[in-house]
Motif scaffolding. Structure first.
Motif, short mmCIF file in Angstrom:
data_model
loop_
_atom_site.label_atom_id
_atom_site.label_comp_id
_atom_site.label_asym_id
_atom_site.label_seq_id
_atom_site.Cartn_x
_atom_site.Cartn_y
_atom_site.Cartn_z
N GLY A 163 17.71 63.89 -10.93
CA GLY A 163 18.82 64.50 -10.22
C GLY A 163 20.00 63.55 -10.06
O GLY A 163 19.94 62.37 -10.41
N PHE A 164 21.07 64.09 -9.50
CA PHE A 164 22.29 63.32 -9.29
C PHE A 164 22.19 62.51 -8.00
O PHE A 164 21.47 62.86 -7.07
CB PHE A 164 23.50 64.25 -9.23
N TYR A 165 22.94 61.42 -7.95
CA TYR A 165 23.03 60.59 -6.75
C TYR A 165 24.41 59.94 -6.68
O TYR A 165 25.14 59.87 -7.68
CB TYR A 165 21.94 59.51 -6.76
N LEU A 166 24.77 59.48 -5.50
CA LEU A 166 26.00 58.74 -5.28
C LEU A 166 25.65 57.28 -4.98
O LEU A 166 24.62 57.00 -4.35
CB LEU A 166 26.79 59.32 -4.11
N TYR A 207 23.10 59.88 -12.57
CA TYR A 207 22.03 60.84 -12.80
C TYR A 207 20.75 60.06 -13.08
O TYR A 207 20.69 59.22 -13.99
CB TYR A 207 22.34 61.77 -13.97
N ASN A 208 19.71 60.35 -12.29
CA ASN A 208 18.41 59.72 -12.46
C ASN A 208 17.58 60.59 -13.42
O ASN A 208 17.36 61.78 -13.16
CB ASN A 208 17.70 59.60 -11.11
N MET A 209 17.11 59.98 -14.51
CA MET A 209 16.40 60.73 -15.53
C MET A 209 14.89 60.75 -15.33
O MET A 209 14.15 61.15 -16.23
CB MET A 209 16.73 60.16 -16.91
N GLY A 210 14.43 60.27 -14.19
CA GLY A 210 13.00 60.35 -13.91
C GLY A 210 12.32 59.03 -13.71
O GLY A 210 11.10 58.95 -13.85
N GLY A 211 13.06 57.98 -13.42
CA GLY A 211 12.46 56.69 -13.15
C GLY A 211 12.58 55.69 -14.28
O GLY A 211 12.63 54.49 -14.06
N LYS A 212 12.62 56.17 -15.53
CA LYS A 212 12.73 55.28 -16.67
C LYS A 212 14.18 54.92 -17.01
O LYS A 212 14.44 53.88 -17.62
CB LYS A 212 12.07 55.90 -17.91
N ALA A 213 15.12 55.75 -16.63
CA ALA A 213 16.52 55.48 -16.96
C ALA A 213 17.44 56.25 -16.01
O ALA A 213 17.06 57.29 -15.46
CB ALA A 213 16.82 55.87 -18.41
N ARG A 214 18.62 55.71 -15.81
CA ARG A 214 19.67 56.40 -15.07
C ARG A 214 21.03 55.92 -15.56
O ARG A 214 21.16 54.82 -16.10
CB ARG A 214 19.54 56.20 -13.56
N VAL A 215 22.03 56.78 -15.40
CA VAL A 215 23.38 56.50 -15.89
C VAL A 215 24.37 56.76 -14.78
O VAL A 215 24.24 57.74 -14.04
CB VAL A 215 23.72 57.39 -17.12
N GLU A 216 25.36 55.86 -14.65
CA GLU A 216 26.40 56.00 -13.63
C GLU A 216 27.78 55.97 -14.27
O GLU A 216 28.04 55.17 -15.17
CB GLU A 216 26.33 54.86 -12.62
N LEU A 217 28.67 56.81 -13.78
CA LEU A 217 30.09 56.77 -14.12
C LEU A 217 30.86 56.58 -12.82
O LEU A 217 30.59 57.27 -11.84
CB LEU A 217 30.54 58.05 -14.81
#
Length: 257
Positions: A163-166, A207-217
């Protein structure tokens, strides 16, 4: 009268200051993982590039200003407290003045929660040895960096890991000793008691992709007092952060494929 004279000199220097307000972008790659037991690692590769600007009829060309790669070993004592040791290498090109830099790093981190809000505090000590490639002179600097990092998930962590996060953070740089051979790691703090020469702040959505990866803009703002005349360099950066979690077993299986 003496205090008034000091204040007048300070204000006069501020009036003569030439502040640089630059724009750019900063991609960052973070890789973390477990090695064995409670011992892990943290790999960070970051870059800062500026866009072309003309300020007071002087052109500041576009290009890469900073490149830093660093690797730390992280010891996790419990779910809140960590400590790390590591090494970093920097390659800097500040409008034609080139410097390289070795960094020896020690840090402690503390994580706690306030409801759904995760708050991380990090105190880092860096011993740096920048080399001015024009003069071939090597100097050293000692710096404390204190960062507070906030993460707010926009999903229910008890139900899903996606899910998304700030996120938001602020980091202040306290120069114990500054290098004197060039602009990299130089101490130009306004207040002699504090020696704070830099401050970084960022705000992003990820956006957290499930613990293995996440991306921030997001957006990163960096303020740096760049010389003894208190001229300030402001960097307004579009930022892309990529976080990947790879344990040692994962890396070994990749190696033997």
């Amino acid at each position: 009268m003496k205090r008034f004279l000091i204040l007048f000199i300070f204000l006069s220097s501020q009036l003569k200051a030439q502040d640089l307000n630059l724009k750019g972008f900063s991609p960052n790659y973070y890789q973390t993982g477990n090695i064995s037991g409670s011992l892990g690692y943290n790999l960070n590769v970051s870059s800062i590039s500026s866009l072309s600007e003309t300020i007071e009829n002087k052109e500041y060309p576009s290009g890469q200003l900073h490149f830093v790669a660093q690797l730390l070993l992280i010891q996790k004592f419990n779910k809140h407290l960590t400590a790390g040791l590591g090494y970093g290498y920097g390659n800097h090109n500040i409008f034609g003045l080139k410097e390289t830099e070795n960094r020896y790093i020690g840090q402690v981190g503390y994580l706690h929660n306030l409801g759904k809000l995760a708050i991380t505090h990090r105190l880092r000590y860096e011993y740096r040895t920048p080399k001015n490639l024009k003069t071939n002179i090597v100097d050293d600097a000692s710096i404390l960096r204190y960062q507070t990092y906030f993460t707010l998930p926009l999903y229910n962590p008890k139900e899903t890991k996606k899910g998304f996060y700030l996120s938001a953070s602020n980091e202040a740089f306290l120069y114990l000793k500054g290098a004197t051979n060039g602009p990299v790691s130089a101490k130009n703090g306004v207040y002699e008691m504090s020696n704070i020469s830099e401050d970084w702040a960022h705000l992003s959505c990820g956006y957290n992709m499930g613990g293995k990866a996440r991306v921030e803009l997001g957006y990163c703002f960096q303020a740096l007092i760049r010389d003894k005349q208190y001229d300030v360099r402001y960097l307004n950066l579009a930022q892309l952060n990529v976080y990947v979690n790879l344990n040692w077993e994962d890396l070994q299986s990749w190696w033997y494929l």
